[in-house]
Design an enzyme around this catalytic site. Sequence first.
Site, PDB file in Angstrom:
ATOM      1  N   SER A   1       7.906 -33.945  10.135  1.00 36.28           N
ATOM      2  CA  SER A   1       7.744 -32.494  10.161  1.00 36.28           C
ATOM      3  C   SER A   1       6.445 -32.046  10.811  1.00 36.28           C
ATOM      4  CB  SER A   1       7.806 -31.945   8.735  1.00 36.28           C
ATOM      5  OG  SER A   1       9.069 -32.264   8.190  1.00 36.28           O
TER       6      SER A   1
ATOM      7  N   HIS B   1      17.220 -23.320   2.441  1.00 37.87           N
ATOM      8  CA  HIS B   1      16.106 -22.394   2.278  1.00 37.87           C
ATOM      9  C   HIS B   1      16.516 -20.939   2.338  1.00 37.87           C
ATOM     10  CE1 HIS B   1      13.893 -26.091   3.451  1.00 37.87           C
ATOM     11  NE2 HIS B   1      12.923 -25.560   2.696  1.00 37.87           N
TER      12      HIS B   1
ATOM     13  N   CYS C   1      11.411 -26.044   6.720  1.00 35.65           N
ATOM     14  CA  CYS C   1      12.869 -25.992   6.818  1.00 35.65           C
ATOM     15  C   CYS C   1      13.338 -26.720   8.063  1.00 35.65           C
ATOM     16  CB  CYS C   1      13.338 -24.542   6.843  1.00 35.65           C
ATOM     17  SG  CYS C   1      15.099 -24.409   7.168  1.00 35.65           S
TER      18      CYS C   1
END
Lengths: 382, 646
Positions: free
Chosen positions: B327, B370, B383
Site C-alpha cells: 500500500s 469501505h 482502500c
Amino acid sequence: MSYLEYNTRRMPAGLAKVLYVNWPLVALLILVASYGVVMLYSVAGGNLHPWAEPQLKRFAFGLVIMFVVAFVPLWLWRSISGLAYAVSVLLLLGVEFFGSVGMGAKRWLELGPLRLQPSELAKVTTIMALAAFYDWLDLKKTSRILWVVLATLIALVPTLLVLRQPDLGTAMLILLGGGVVIFASGVHWGYFAALIATGAGLVTAVLQSRGTEWQILKDYQYRRIDAFLDPTLDPLGAGYHINQSMIALGSGGWSGRGFMEGTQARLNFLPEKHTDFIFTTLAEEFGFVGASSLLILYMMVMGVCLLSALRSTSRFGALLIVGVTGTFFLYFAVNMAMVMGLAPVVGVPLPLVSYGGSAMIVLMVGFGLVQSAHIHRARLPS
Amino acid sequence: MKRTEREKEFSHRVISRRGLLLGGLQLGVAGTLLWKLRDMQLNQAEQFHLLAEENRINLRLLPPVRGLIYDRNGVLLAGNEQNYRVVMKRDDAGDIDLVLARLARLIGLSDEDIERARRDMLRNRPFVPVTVAERLSWDEISSVAANAPALPGVTPEMGLSRYYPLYKDTAHVVGYVGPVSERDLEALEAPDPVLMIPRFQIGKSGVERMQDDVLRGRAGSQRVEVNAVGRVMRELDRVEGTPGGNLHLTIDAKLQNYALERLHGQSAAAVVIDVPTGDILALASGPSFDPNLFVRGISSPDFSALLDNDHRPLVNKTVQGLYPPGSTFKMVTALAALEDAATDGRETVFCPGHMDVAGNRFHCWRRGGHGRVGMVAALSQSCDVYFYEMAQRCGIDKINAMSARLGLGIRYDLPITSVSAGLNPTRDWKRRNRNAEWLIGDTVNASIGQGFVLATPLQLAVMTARLASNKAVLPRLLRDPLERAEREVASLDLRPEWLRLIRRGMFETVNDQRGTAYSSRVVSEGQVMAGKTGTSQVFSITRAEREAGIRRQEDLPWNRRNHALFVDYAPADDPRVAVAIVVEHGMGGSSAAAPIGRDITLAALNGGTVPPLSAYPAPQRNRIRAEQIELEERLRPPEALRVSRA
C-alpha cells in the site's frame, strides 16, 4: 751452461751484480703487485685487514727471495734442476698419500707447522728440469722421438699428480708451462700438430665419458664445463660465478664506479672476490682504464722478459725465461678469460694481484730465476 | 755439454724464433682479451650496469595509511588501530621449533598458529620475516621483548590495521576490508603495486570497497641495498607515501545506532533521509554483524553462523532487499490518476470489499468494504478497490512514468555495494522477461504495489522525500566537507493541488481516527508526521491451509508471513526527514512497521536521541517508557559516539 763455461771475466760478480739486475722488470713487478694491494684494500671495505697487509708483507718477502735467487749463479740452478724436480714430484706423491683435504681437494702437505703446496713448487721445477734437459741434450737429438717422449714425461708426471688432487687449473699450468719450454727448444712442428690433434681427441673423450663408469673428471668439473658453455642455464648454481663476474665487470664502464665503490664485490655477489675474481673488482671499480692498464703492464713484463731471453746466449737461461714467462702469461690470460666468461672457472689466480701465499712466492722464485739468467747472461762481445 | 760456437748460434736462433713466435701468440691472446674487455665495458656497459643495479637494489613498498571514515558530525566509523605483532626470521632463529615452542608458552599460540608460522618460514627465504602472531596485548608484546635473548630471530613489531569502533552499527554501509585476493586483483584493470604487499588490506564491501581508491592512498617506497643473499645492508632513499583520503559520510552515527537497536530482533530495514538535501542520515539493516571479525579473518564457525541465519545479517536490506511495496505504492497510483485527469481526487468510488476485473475477483483488505471513499480517505484507510479503479482508468504506462518520477525502479549511484534498482514493471519488461503480454490484472495488482512491483527501502524513502518536497531528491551518502551551501535540488513539478491531496491522505493515515497508522501518531507540536502503511503479501494462504484452520498470519511459519512496511515524513507541515521501514514478515504495516517508523522519525527530529515521552499519546506512554528503558540499555553510550574530528 756448465761451470766450465762460467767465464768469470765475462760475468758480473759480487756487488757488481746489482748493476746488472733487470731493473725495469723489478719496477713492473712492483707496479703490478701494487694493483693487488690496492684492490685487496678495497674489497676488505677500506681495510688493510685481512688481505692487503699480509699481501704487502708477502710481496716484500717475495722480492727478497727474488733477489736472493737472482744473485745465485745460474749454473748452480742448472745443476740442481734435476734434484728440485725430483723433490717436488716426491712431495706431490706425499700429498697423494698424506695430504690434508681443503675445499674438496687435497692440495696441502703439512710438515709440522709448515703448510706446503707442492703443486705450486712443481710449476717452477718442471720448467727448470726441462730447460736443463734441453741444455744437456745434443741439439741434433732435440726432435728425436725418444727424447721428445722423455721431455713430455717430465712435464706429464707432475701434471697427472696434480690433476689427481684434483686441481685442474694448476695441472694445466704445469703442462702448458712445460709445453712452452719444449716448444721453445726447437722440437719439430709435427709433434705439436700431433699434440693438438691428441688434445682435441682427449677433450672429446672427456666429454663423452661423462656419466659412464670410466668418467675422467669429477662431477663438479663437468658442471663447471656446463656452466662455461652456457652460464645462463643455472644462474644461481653452476653458472653463478661467471654471471655475477660478468655483470660486475661489465658494469664498470669506461672509468669504473670509483675506488671502493664497487658494489658487486662488496655486497658479496662475487665469489672469491679477493682471490680468483679480483680482476672483476678492479674492472668494476676502475673500469676499462684500470683493467686494460693492468693487462698492458702484464704484457710489458712479458716484453721485458722476452728481450732478456733474446739477448741471452745461455740456452738454459733463455729457455728458463721463456718457460717462466709463459707460465706467468697463462696465469693472467686464463684468469682474465675466466672472469670475462671466455674460459671455464678453473682455480687460476691473477698473478701477483690475487691474495694467496704459495703462488706469489713461487712466482717470485720464478722471476728470481729470470733475473739470475739476466744477470748471468754471457756478455755479447762488444 | 760443451757446444761449438755454431751450435750456440743455432740454439740462439731457434730459441729467438720460437720465443718471438710465442710472444706473438701471447700478444694475440692479450689483444683478444683487451677487445673482449672493451666490448663488455664500453659497448655493453649500460646493460651490465642495469643488471648490477637489479642485483643490488631492492625496491620495497611502504604501505600507505588507509583513510579514515567519519559520520556527518565527525564520529569515527572506520579507523586504524595499532596492532602489535611478532615476526620471526628463520636464519636468525636457528632452531625454529624450539623458538616457536618458547614463544607459544609466552603468548599462548595455538598448534594451528605454530604450524602456519613454521610452514611460512620454511616456504620463504630464510631472511624473510614471517608474522607469527598478531593483535597481541601490550603485556604479551612486552613479555616477548623482555625474553628477547631466549627468542633469537623474534622481533616485536607494530603495524596498523583497520578497526570499526562502532562494531555492527555501520557494517552494511562502511563495509569492511580484508586481505587482497586473486579475485580482487583480477577485477582491477591496473592493480596498484601496493596491493601486492603481503597482508595488505583492500575494501571488500560497502564504502570501503567502492571508495577504495580514495581510502587506499599512494604507497611510499624505500630503495634498499641488498647483498647476494637478499639481506638489507642499508637504506638508499625513502619516499613517503600519501595517506589515503578521509571520507565523511552523511550518516548520523547516533541515529544509525538508535535505528539499528530499534530494529532489534527483527529482520528489518530502516532508512532516514534528510528531505532538503537527500543526505542519508541512517541506513540500518537488521540484524547486523561485526565487521571487525572480517578484518581479522573470520573463523569458519562464525562465518557459517552468519550465512545460516534466516534473518540474513550479511545482506544490506536497505538497498539490496527487494520488497513488494504494497500500500505504500498507492501514492504513485493516485498521482498517476491525477496526472492523467482520470479523477479530480474529490470524486468518490464505492468499495464493496472486492472488485471483479476480467473474470477475476480482486479483494480489498477489508472484506466488508469501505463504502464510498474519495482519494484522501482511500489513502488514509488504504482502500484497495479505489486504486483498482484508478489504475484501470489511467493504465500501467502512467503508473510506470509516475513511479520512475518518484524515484522507483532506478539504481541510485551510491558508494556502497549491491545497490539494487528494484523493479518498475512495464509492458515492455513483461514481454522481454516473462514472454507474455501485459494483462489488466497485472495493472490491478500493481496499483496496490503487489504483483511484479519491487522496491528497496531506500527507494521508498526517496519516494516519500520527493512527495514531501516536490523535489527530485537523490540520496547521497558521501558528504563533501567543503560544500557549504545546500545542494540545489531540481523541482519534481507535481501540481500543488495533487500533492495537497496526497499529503492530506498521508496526514490522515497517521492523524485521523480511521487512519491505518492512527495508533502511531505523534502529539508533540512541530513533530507531527504524515505517512502510509503497507502490508505486502509474500505468499497467499492456500485453500488447503485455510481448510486446515489457518486463517490468520500468526498461524503461518515466520518466513511465509506478510511483510510490514511504513513510510513517513515529518514534520508534516515542513518536512525535514523522510523515513521508510520494512519489517520482513512483520505481518502488518500498521502494527509492526508504523511504531518503528514513528520512533525513528522522532529520534531523527531529536538529534538521534531517544524521543521524549511527551511526543507520544498519553495512554501509550507507560508502555513506551518500558520499551525505551529496554532500548536504552542496548544503545551505545554517548562517550562511544564522541566526535573525534575537530
